[in-house]
Design a protein around this motif. Structure first.
Motif, PDB file in Angstrom:
ATOM      1  N   TYR A  36       0.847  -1.190   0.000  1.00 38.65           N
ATOM      2  CA  TYR A  36       0.000   0.000   0.000  1.00 38.65           C
ATOM      3  C   TYR A  36       0.887   1.247   0.000  1.00 38.65           C
ATOM      4  O   TYR A  36       1.612   1.500   0.958  1.00 38.65           O
ATOM      5  N   PRO A  37       0.858   2.053  -1.097  1.00 43.58           N
ATOM      6  CA  PRO A  37       1.658   3.275  -1.143  1.00 43.58           C
ATOM      7  C   PRO A  37       0.966   4.401  -0.387  1.00 43.58           C
ATOM      8  O   PRO A  37       0.084   5.075  -0.919  1.00 43.58           O
ATOM      9  N   SER A  38       1.357   4.624   0.858  1.00 38.11           N
ATOM     10  CA  SER A  38       0.701   5.653   1.657  1.00 38.11           C
ATOM     11  C   SER A  38       1.072   7.059   1.210  1.00 38.11           C
ATOM     12  O   SER A  38       0.382   8.026   1.516  1.00 38.11           O
ATOM     13  N   ARG A  39       2.184   7.184   0.477  1.00 39.93           N
ATOM     14  CA  ARG A  39       2.586   8.477  -0.080  1.00 39.93           C
ATOM     15  C   ARG A  39       3.355   8.238  -1.361  1.00 39.93           C
ATOM     16  O   ARG A  39       4.260   7.415  -1.415  1.00 39.93           O
ATOM     17  N   GLY A  40       2.994   8.967  -2.429  1.00 39.13           N
ATOM     18  CA  GLY A  40       3.655   8.803  -3.714  1.00 39.13           C
ATOM     19  C   GLY A  40       2.959   7.767  -4.584  1.00 39.13           C
ATOM     20  O   GLY A  40       1.925   7.215  -4.224  1.00 39.13           O
ATOM     21  N   VAL A  41       3.546   7.504  -5.729  1.00 36.67           N
ATOM     22  CA  VAL A  41       3.001   6.556  -6.696  1.00 36.67           C
ATOM     23  C   VAL A  41       4.014   5.449  -6.943  1.00 36.67           C
ATOM     24  O   VAL A  41       5.204   5.705  -7.111  1.00 36.67           O
ATOM     25  N   MET A  42       3.535   4.219  -6.962  1.00 34.91           N
ATOM     26  CA  MET A  42       4.390   3.056  -7.154  1.00 34.91           C
ATOM     27  C   MET A  42       4.126   2.439  -8.525  1.00 34.91           C
ATOM     28  O   MET A  42       2.982   2.365  -8.974  1.00 34.91           O
ATOM     29  N   ILE A  43       5.189   2.007  -9.171  1.00 34.60           N
ATOM     30  CA  ILE A  43       5.066   1.158 -10.356  1.00 34.60           C
ATOM     31  C   ILE A  43       5.531  -0.225  -9.937  1.00 34.60           C
ATOM     32  O   ILE A  43       6.681  -0.403  -9.533  1.00 34.60           O
ATOM     33  N   LEU A  44       4.633  -1.184 -10.014  1.00 31.84           N
ATOM     34  CA  LEU A  44       4.948  -2.548  -9.588  1.00 31.84           C
ATOM     35  C   LEU A  44       4.979  -3.461 -10.799  1.00 31.84           C
ATOM     36  O   LEU A  44       4.010  -3.547 -11.547  1.00 31.84           O
ATOM     37  N   GLU A  45       6.100  -4.148 -10.985  1.00 34.21           N
ATOM     38  CA  GLU A  45       6.260  -5.091 -12.090  1.00 34.21           C
ATOM     39  C   GLU A  45       6.184  -6.521 -11.581  1.00 34.21           C
ATOM     40  O   GLU A  45       6.795  -6.862 -10.560  1.00 34.21           O
ATOM     41  N   THR A  46       5.443  -7.353 -12.288  1.00 37.45           N
ATOM     42  CA  THR A  46       5.407  -8.786 -12.045  1.00 37.45           C
ATOM     43  C   THR A  46       5.632  -9.490 -13.376  1.00 37.45           C
ATOM     44  O   THR A  46       5.756  -8.844 -14.417  1.00 37.45           O
ATOM     45  N   ALA A  47       5.645 -10.800 -13.350  1.00 38.71           N
ATOM     46  CA  ALA A  47       5.807 -11.553 -14.594  1.00 38.71           C
ATOM     47  C   ALA A  47       4.638 -11.312 -15.545  1.00 38.71           C
ATOM     48  O   ALA A  47       4.775 -11.417 -16.757  1.00 38.71           O
ATOM     49  N   ALA A  48       3.470 -10.974 -14.983  1.00 37.40           N
ATOM     50  CA  ALA A  48       2.283 -10.756 -15.813  1.00 37.40           C
ATOM     51  C   ALA A  48       2.301  -9.402 -16.490  1.00 37.40           C
ATOM     52  O   ALA A  48       1.773  -9.235 -17.591  1.00 37.40           O
ATOM     53  N   GLY A  49       2.891  -8.402 -15.839  1.00 39.91           N
ATOM     54  CA  GLY A  49       2.880  -7.062 -16.393  1.00 39.91           C
ATOM     55  C   GLY A  49       3.158  -6.023 -15.331  1.00 39.91           C
ATOM     56  O   GLY A  49       3.741  -6.326 -14.290  1.00 39.91           O
ATOM     57  N   CYS A  50       2.709  -4.812 -15.600  1.00 41.56           N
ATOM     58  CA  CYS A  50       3.077  -3.667 -14.784  1.00 41.56           C
ATOM     59  C   CYS A  50       1.836  -2.875 -14.383  1.00 41.56           C
ATOM     60  O   CYS A  50       0.985  -2.578 -15.216  1.00 41.56           O
ATOM     61  N   TRP A  51       1.733  -2.566 -13.088  1.00 40.54           N
ATOM     62  CA  TRP A  51       0.657  -1.734 -12.575  1.00 40.54           C
ATOM     63  C   TRP A  51       1.201  -0.399 -12.086  1.00 40.54           C
ATOM     64  O   TRP A  51       2.290  -0.337 -11.514  1.00 40.54           O
ATOM     65  N   VAL A  52       0.415   0.677 -12.283  1.00 40.99           N
ATOM     66  CA  VAL A  52       0.691   1.963 -11.650  1.00 40.99           C
ATOM     67  C   VAL A  52      -0.266   2.073 -10.476  1.00 40.99           C
ATOM     68  O   VAL A  52      -1.482   1.940 -10.630  1.00 40.99           O
ATOM     69  N   VAL A  53       0.276   2.318  -9.279  1.00 39.33           N
ATOM     70  CA  VAL A  53      -0.539   2.253  -8.067  1.00 39.33           C
ATOM     71  C   VAL A  53      -0.421   3.548  -7.269  1.00 39.33           C
ATOM     72  O   VAL A  53       0.621   3.812  -6.658  1.00 39.33           O
ATOM     73  N   PRO A  54      -1.483   4.378  -7.249  1.00 40.72           N
ATOM     74  CA  PRO A  54      -1.495   5.588  -6.421  1.00 40.72           C
ATOM     75  C   PRO A  54      -1.952   5.267  -5.003  1.00 40.72           C
ATOM     76  O   PRO A  54      -2.331   4.117  -4.716  1.00 40.72           O
ATOM     77  N   PRO A  55      -1.969   6.255  -4.095  1.00 36.76           N
ATOM     78  CA  PRO A  55      -2.307   5.973  -2.695  1.00 36.76           C
ATOM     79  C   PRO A  55      -3.737   5.481  -2.451  1.00 36.76           C
ATOM     80  O   PRO A  55      -4.021   5.004  -1.360  1.00 36.76           O
ATOM     81  N   GLN A  56      -4.618   5.603  -3.421  1.00 37.78           N
ATOM     82  CA  GLN A  56      -5.979   5.092  -3.232  1.00 37.78           C
ATOM     83  C   GLN A  56      -6.097   3.619  -3.606  1.00 37.78           C
ATOM     84  O   GLN A  56      -7.177   3.038  -3.559  1.00 37.78           O
TER      85      GLN A  56
END
Length: 251
Positions: A36-56
């Motif tokens: 859970y990104p409580s501050r900032g934006v995370m880009i998470l990569e897995t074998a399936a692909g890539c998600w952009v994850v904001p604090p919500q």
């Protein structure tokens, strides 16, 4: 052993702070993990692909799921590690999780010391609130073939690259038809759709960093601010200016 019996030990929370531009290495954890990104934006990569994850939002990773994290500007995250019988109530596949106000407060409460009975209740609540989105709107699938990986790398470095598929085909020694079929097979979308997702991924990170919409639209080859707003709305259901606020209100 039931979740009630193991609840006090089922979940643990770690808080981590990362500098701007952090890019982690590929790794996995024996425990399942909600990031859970409580501050900032995370880009998470897995074998399936890539998600952009904001604090919500958060990302759910099953046990031993290989992944790596990239960050935008200053970034802080809470990792909820999940073990034991609680996993029977949690998703088996990775994906994005909508973080409701209730789930967010549950995560914060789990971070603090609490009596066993309280942690059992929190573990049950946590397992009820975690639900993976089937088709997150800003997901960029992982490409497998060497030709498409070259395009993937180029668009990751320069999302505004406007080179048509015919030019890529000429450079990579393939026909446009061959590359088009490869995108539909590997990404489940057309080249144009894939490129748009890559641009929207980059746009969301820059929005979170406070960049003006017009600058983002022009740098990422959306043509104009109005075109960017239209495409962003199609992908997320809201305008860029309302994205973070609206995500929070809809939970």
């Amino acid at each position: 052993m039931t979740i009630a019996e193991a609840g006090a030990e089922a979940l643990s929370v770690d808080r981590s702070v990362f500098p701007a531009g952090f890019r982690g290495t590929w790794h996995a954890h024996p425990a399942a993990q909600l990031i859970y990104p409580s501050r900032g934006v995370m880009i998470l990569e897995t074998a399936a692909g890539c998600w952009v994850v904001p604090p919500q939002q958060a990302c759910w990773l099953p046990s031993n799921e290989n992944h790596r994290v990239q960050t935008s500007a200053g970034f802080e995250m809470l990792s909820v590690y999940c073990r034991g019988s609680v996993l029977r109530r949690l998703p088996e596949a990775p994906g994005v999780v909508a973080v409701s106000g209730l789930l967010r407060e549950c995560i914060f409460a789990l971070e603090k010391a609490a009596p066993r009975s309280r942690r059992v209740s929190l573990a049950i609540l946590f397992s009820q609130e975690v639900s993976v989105e089937i088709a997150p709107s800003l997901f960029v699938p992982q490409l497998r073939s060497s030709r498409l990986r070259k395009i993937e790398t180029a668009l990751s470095r320069e999302p505004g690259n406007d080179k048509p598929l015919s030019e890529w085909a000429s450079e990579l020694g393939a026909s446009s038809r061959t590359l088009a079929r490869a995108f539909e097979r590997e990404a489940n979308m057309t080249f144009t759709d894939y490129r748009r997702q890559a641009r929207l991924r980059a746009a969301l990170v820059r929005l979170a960093e406070g960049e003006p919409i017009t600058n983002i639209a022009l740098d990422l080859s959306f043509g104009s601010a109005s075109n960017f707003i239209r495409m962003f709305r199609q992908a997320t259901g809201v305008t860029p200016g309302k994205y973070f606020q609206s995500q929070s209100k809809r939970r």
